[in-house]
Scaffold this motif. Structure first.
Motif, PDB file in Angstrom:
ATOM      1  N   HIS A  21       0.842  -1.202   0.000  1.00  0.00           N
ATOM      2  CA  HIS A  21       0.000   0.000   0.000  1.00  0.00           C
ATOM      3  C   HIS A  21       0.875   1.248   0.000  1.00  0.00           C
ATOM      4  CE1 HIS A  21      -3.945   1.985   1.037  1.00  0.00           C
ATOM      5  NE2 HIS A  21      -3.100   2.962   1.340  1.00  0.00           N
ATOM      6  N   HIS A  23       1.389   5.273  -2.383  1.00  0.00           N
ATOM      7  CA  HIS A  23       0.821   6.200  -3.348  1.00  0.00           C
ATOM      8  C   HIS A  23       1.942   6.911  -4.105  1.00  0.00           C
ATOM      9  CE1 HIS A  23      -2.925   5.719  -1.100  1.00  0.00           C
ATOM     10  NE2 HIS A  23      -2.255   6.032  -0.004  1.00  0.00           N
ATOM     11  N   PRO A  65      -4.910   7.612  -4.663  1.00  0.00           N
ATOM     12  CA  PRO A  65      -5.241   8.438  -3.496  1.00  0.00           C
ATOM     13  C   PRO A  65      -6.619   9.071  -3.639  1.00  0.00           C
ATOM     14  CG  PRO A  65      -3.725   9.615  -4.933  1.00  0.00           C
ATOM     15  CD  PRO A  65      -3.886   8.242  -5.520  1.00  0.00           C
ATOM     16  N   SER A  66      -7.234   9.351  -2.512  1.00  0.00           N
ATOM     17  CA  SER A  66      -8.617   9.827  -2.531  1.00  0.00           C
ATOM     18  C   SER A  66      -8.768  11.164  -3.235  1.00  0.00           C
ATOM     19  CB  SER A  66      -9.150   9.924  -1.102  1.00  0.00           C
ATOM     20  OG  SER A  66      -8.357  10.803  -0.327  1.00  0.00           O
ATOM     21  N   VAL A  91      -9.604   3.757  -8.276  1.00  0.00           N
ATOM     22  CA  VAL A  91     -10.900   4.281  -7.839  1.00  0.00           C
ATOM     23  C   VAL A  91     -11.715   4.538  -9.100  1.00  0.00           C
ATOM     24  CG1 VAL A  91     -12.094   6.192  -6.708  1.00  0.00           C
ATOM     25  CG2 VAL A  91      -9.970   5.289  -5.725  1.00  0.00           C
ATOM     26  N   ARG A 113     -10.738   0.501  -5.113  1.00  0.00           N
ATOM     27  CA  ARG A 113     -10.793   1.058  -3.765  1.00  0.00           C
ATOM     28  C   ARG A 113     -12.044   1.899  -3.590  1.00  0.00           C
ATOM     29  NH1 ARG A 113      -6.852   5.495  -0.749  1.00  0.00           N
ATOM     30  NH2 ARG A 113      -6.780   4.443   1.265  1.00  0.00           N
ATOM     31  N   ASN A 115     -13.258   4.717  -1.289  1.00  0.00           N
ATOM     32  CA  ASN A 115     -12.869   5.721  -0.293  1.00  0.00           C
ATOM     33  C   ASN A 115     -14.133   6.241   0.383  1.00  0.00           C
ATOM     34  OD1 ASN A 115      -9.964   5.947  -0.590  1.00  0.00           O
ATOM     35  ND2 ASN A 115     -10.388   6.724  -2.648  1.00  0.00           N
ATOM     36  N   VAL A 117     -14.388   7.304   3.691  1.00  0.00           N
ATOM     37  CA  VAL A 117     -14.155   8.135   4.876  1.00  0.00           C
ATOM     38  C   VAL A 117     -14.894   9.469   4.743  1.00  0.00           C
ATOM     39  CG1 VAL A 117     -12.422   9.351   6.242  1.00  0.00           C
ATOM     40  CG2 VAL A 117     -11.943   7.066   5.363  1.00  0.00           C
ATOM     41  N   HIS A 144     -11.750   1.746   2.490  1.00  0.00           N
ATOM     42  CA  HIS A 144     -11.190   2.697   3.448  1.00  0.00           C
ATOM     43  C   HIS A 144     -12.380   3.351   4.135  1.00  0.00           C
ATOM     44  CE1 HIS A 144      -8.544   6.471   4.299  1.00  0.00           C
ATOM     45  NE2 HIS A 144      -8.610   5.670   5.326  1.00  0.00           N
ATOM     46  N   THR A 145     -12.636   2.967   5.377  1.00  0.00           N
ATOM     47  CA  THR A 145     -13.851   3.366   6.075  1.00  0.00           C
ATOM     48  C   THR A 145     -13.554   4.361   7.190  1.00  0.00           C
ATOM     49  OG1 THR A 145     -13.729   1.667   7.790  1.00  0.00           O
ATOM     50  CG2 THR A 145     -14.735   1.034   5.697  1.00  0.00           C
ATOM     51  N   ASP A 166      -8.272  -1.413   4.521  1.00  0.00           N
ATOM     52  CA  ASP A 166      -7.152  -0.498   4.708  1.00  0.00           C
ATOM     53  C   ASP A 166      -6.817  -0.335   6.189  1.00  0.00           C
ATOM     54  OD1 ASP A 166      -6.738   0.080   2.071  1.00  0.00           O
ATOM     55  OD2 ASP A 166      -7.564   2.100   2.127  1.00  0.00           O
ATOM     56  N   ASP A 225       2.119   2.927   3.277  1.00  0.00           N
ATOM     57  CA  ASP A 225       1.265   4.113   3.162  1.00  0.00           C
ATOM     58  C   ASP A 225       2.060   5.340   2.709  1.00  0.00           C
ATOM     59  OD1 ASP A 225      -1.333   5.336   3.319  1.00  0.00           O
ATOM     60  OD2 ASP A 225      -0.757   6.290   5.183  1.00  0.00           O
TER      61      ASP A 225
END
Length: 268
Positions: A21, A23, A65-66, A91, A113, A115, A117, A144-145, A166, A225
């Motif tokens: 994991h 980025h 990435p988000s 994503v 993924r 995302n 969050v 990713h929660t 995640d 990460d």
């Protein structure tokens, strides 16, 4: 540029360490609407190599990435340039065409993924066609929660799909995963990444021990990460999997967490 293995010499599965994991992204002045954090710097692939190679990392899983949303252009370009060395998790919009997913698969993408969050964790009917396509491709869903919401999200993803959580699953309390139904545990993989994103009272080594008890050593994998967006002060520590050595217990478990499990899941 990142050094590329020659055409006749490629890293063998399990060789070295797999960073499951991380980025890499270009400098951007704006993120997608609602982005929680947009870095004021670029994260080039060669910087990830420089940071992780001293710790034995030879292969990696590049995660969208988000703040870039569904624009996977940069990620896909890096996969194409580093064929065999990287795998990807993208994503996408729920209505993405199967043909586009198949194109991504040829480049090394192995999962999507979500995302979630700070947003909607309900995963309504609009996601069902995508879940069917992922099952046909043998891809996984990476989630990713918000803290404490993994069980809720698992219940909304079809049981036939593999799910990757995640950042240790981001529990609200260290004991919460013991309430997961066996059927949910049996399809779950967990990334041992970003301990700085955990709630107070949730410690990485203790969570690793709990996950080993709950799902065994075969579905846990280390990730750096890197570059630790919004937690850049942790970057140096995040690039090393050394903390696993005492926590893993046996050399076989350590090898699985550092490389073997990720090699199998991402089909290196």
């Amino acid at each position: 540029m990142m050094p590329t293995p020659s055409s006749d010499v490629k890293p063998a599965p399990g060789a070295g360490v797999v960073d499951a994991h991380f980025h890499a992204f270009p400098l951007t002045s704006t993120g997608v609407p609602g982005a929680r954090y947009v870095p004021a710097y670029a994260a080039p692939l060669e910087a990830w190599v420089a940071a992780t190679a001293p710790h034995g990392v030879t292969q990696g899983v590049l995660v969208q990435p988000s703040f870039l949303g569904t624009d996977n252009t940069h990620l896909l370009r890096l996969l194409a340039e580093q064929a065999g060395r990287l795998r990807g998790v993208v994503v996408v919009a729920p209505d993405i065409a199967m043909a586009e997913l198949e194109r991504m698969q040829t480049l090394g993408v192995r999962g999507v993924r979500l995302n979630l969050v700070g947003g909607d964790h309900r995963l309504g009917a609009e996601w069902h066609p995508l879940f069917e396509r992922l099952q046909a491709l043998d891809w996984h869903v990476q989630v990713h929660t918000d803290h404490g919401r993994l069980a809720e999200v698992l219940a909304r993803i079809p049981q036939a799909l593999t799910v990757v959580a995640d950042h240790f699953g981001k529990p609200a309390a260290a004991s919460e995963f013991e309430a997961l139904a066996p059927a949910q545990r049996d399809r779950l993989h967990v990334k041992l990444s970003a301990p700085y994103r955990l709630e107070a009272g949730c410690e990485a080594t203790a969570l690793l021990s709990r996950w080993l008890d709950l799902i065994g050593p075969g579905r846990l994998m280390w990730g750096s990460d890197w570059p630790c967006t919004a937690h850049e002060q942790a970057r140096d520590a995040s690039t090393s999997p050394a903390w696993l050595e005492d926590a893993a217990g046996t050399s076989g478990t350590l090898e699985a967490l550092r490389a073997g499990n990720a090699c199998r899941l991402y089909r290196f």
